[in-house]
Design a protein around this motif. Structure first.
Motif, short mmCIF file in Angstrom:
data_model
loop_
_atom_site.label_atom_id
_atom_site.label_comp_id
_atom_site.label_asym_id
_atom_site.label_seq_id
_atom_site.Cartn_x
_atom_site.Cartn_y
_atom_site.Cartn_z
N GLU A 107 37.05 162.08 60.79
CA GLU A 107 37.87 161.57 59.96
C GLU A 107 37.84 162.21 58.27
OE1 GLU A 107 36.60 157.68 59.76
OE2 GLU A 107 37.93 157.09 61.73
N SER A 108 37.35 163.30 58.26
CA SER A 108 36.99 164.15 56.96
C SER A 108 38.02 165.14 57.13
CB SER A 108 35.48 164.87 57.27
OG SER A 108 35.61 165.68 58.22
N SER A 109 37.98 165.97 55.78
CA SER A 109 39.18 167.12 55.56
C SER A 109 38.79 168.23 56.06
CB SER A 109 39.31 167.14 54.21
OG SER A 109 38.21 167.42 53.33
N GLY A 110 37.64 168.39 56.64
CA GLY A 110 37.14 169.80 57.16
C GLY A 110 36.80 169.66 58.53
N SER A 111 36.48 170.82 59.33
CA SER A 111 36.17 170.80 60.60
C SER A 111 34.61 170.77 60.63
CB SER A 111 36.76 172.02 61.52
OG SER A 111 36.19 173.17 60.78
N VAL A 112 34.13 170.18 61.91
CA VAL A 112 32.73 170.11 61.90
C VAL A 112 32.27 170.82 63.22
CG1 VAL A 112 32.27 168.05 60.59
CG2 VAL A 112 32.93 167.69 62.85
N ASN A 113 31.02 171.26 63.12
CA ASN A 113 30.33 171.65 64.64
C ASN A 113 29.25 170.52 64.88
OD1 ASN A 113 31.93 173.70 64.47
ND2 ASN A 113 30.38 175.07 63.88
N ILE A 114 29.16 170.15 66.20
CA ILE A 114 28.18 169.36 66.62
C ILE A 114 27.37 170.20 67.68
CG2 ILE A 114 27.37 167.14 67.46
CD1 ILE A 114 30.16 166.40 66.40
N SER A 115 26.10 170.26 67.43
CA SER A 115 25.20 170.93 68.51
C SER A 115 24.53 169.71 69.11
CB SER A 115 24.21 171.63 67.90
OG SER A 115 24.89 172.99 67.23
N LEU A 116 24.45 169.78 70.59
CA LEU A 116 23.65 168.69 71.37
C LEU A 116 22.74 169.44 72.23
CD1 LEU A 116 26.77 166.50 72.35
CD2 LEU A 116 25.08 165.79 70.79
N ILE A 117 21.38 168.62 72.16
CA ILE A 117 20.49 169.36 73.06
C ILE A 117 19.79 168.00 73.71
CG2 ILE A 117 18.24 170.83 73.28
CD1 ILE A 117 19.15 171.79 70.31
N HIS A 118 19.71 168.12 74.90
CA HIS A 118 19.10 167.31 75.93
C HIS A 118 17.58 167.40 75.92
CE1 HIS A 118 17.99 164.73 79.36
NE2 HIS A 118 18.87 164.16 79.01
N ARG A 119 16.95 166.28 75.21
CA ARG A 119 15.34 166.33 75.22
C ARG A 119 14.63 166.94 76.52
NH1 ARG A 119 12.82 162.15 71.07
NH2 ARG A 119 13.95 163.04 69.41
N ALA A 120 15.10 166.30 77.58
CA ALA A 120 14.28 166.45 78.97
C ALA A 120 14.74 167.73 79.82
CB ALA A 120 14.54 165.30 79.89
N SER A 121 15.85 168.03 79.71
CA SER A 121 16.37 169.19 80.44
C SER A 121 16.53 170.62 79.59
CB SER A 121 17.55 168.78 81.35
OG SER A 121 18.64 168.51 80.48
N VAL A 156 18.03 161.06 76.08
CA VAL A 156 18.07 161.38 74.60
C VAL A 156 18.33 162.60 74.41
CG1 VAL A 156 16.60 161.44 72.46
CG2 VAL A 156 16.08 159.74 74.19
N TRP A 157 19.53 162.89 73.35
CA TRP A 157 20.09 164.04 72.92
C TRP A 157 19.79 163.99 71.39
CZ3 TRP A 157 23.21 167.41 76.02
CH2 TRP A 157 23.45 167.23 77.04
N THR A 158 19.43 165.29 70.97
CA THR A 158 19.11 165.62 69.50
C THR A 158 20.46 166.21 69.12
OG1 THR A 158 16.69 165.83 69.89
CG2 THR A 158 17.83 166.62 67.95
N TYR A 159 20.82 165.71 67.75
CA TYR A 159 22.29 166.27 67.53
C TYR A 159 21.97 166.74 66.22
CZ TYR A 159 23.19 162.26 64.41
OH TYR A 159 23.11 161.01 63.67
N ASP A 160 22.83 168.09 65.84
CA ASP A 160 22.81 168.55 64.51
C ASP A 160 24.50 168.60 64.08
OD1 ASP A 160 22.17 170.01 62.25
OD2 ASP A 160 21.69 171.75 63.36
#
Length: 137
Positions: A67-81, A104-108
């Motif tokens: 919903e923002s005015s700029g594009s975003v990148n999301i990195s997802l990493i699954h903790r176990a695998s 559990v996924w860690t996101y950035d």
């Protein structure tokens, strides 16, 4: 229950065959047995068709609305695998990761082209869950 209905049909068939009735009566008994079997199927609620496997708790879905005015990148990493996913969401649009592994996924979260993280955290994806994330900055 099916076997009981079939046994009743066979008993009736043998009774009518031994009493010297015509083939017409035998056909009626066979048709009556078929009706009984179909009635038992309908009442028991069992279906012979293929069953859909469904989700069975092995994956979930994650959708991100920007919903923002700029594009975003999301990195997802699954903790176990250590499985990794990347999502780029343009302004005003929604992107989804379908059938991602539960756990559990860690996101950035970063602005596109930016080196600094806007937000970091963990997401718990549960089986058959449809998770929505809204981003506004």
């Amino acid at each position: 229950m099916k076997t009981t209905a079939i046994a009743i049909g066979i008993i009736l068939l043998s009774f009518h065959s031994s009493s010297g009735q015509s083939d017409k009566t035998t056909d009626h008994v066979i048709e009556g047995s078929k009706v009984i079997v179909e009635l038992i199927k309908a009442l028991s609620g069992k279906k012979d068709g293929a069953k859909s496997p469904g989700c069975k708790g092995t994956y979930g879905d994650l959708c991100v609305l920007n919903e923002s005015s700029g594009s975003v990148n999301i990195s997802l990493i699954h903790r176990a695998s250590d499985q990794r996913r990347e999502i780029v969401v343009l302004p005003g649009l929604k992107e989804c990761c379908l059938q991602i592994e539960v756990g559990v996924w860690t996101y950035d979260l970063r602005a596109t082209g930016g080196a600094v993280s806007m937000r970091k955290g963990d997401l718990l994806i549960e089986g058959c869950q449809n998770l929505n994330m809204n981003i506004s900055f």
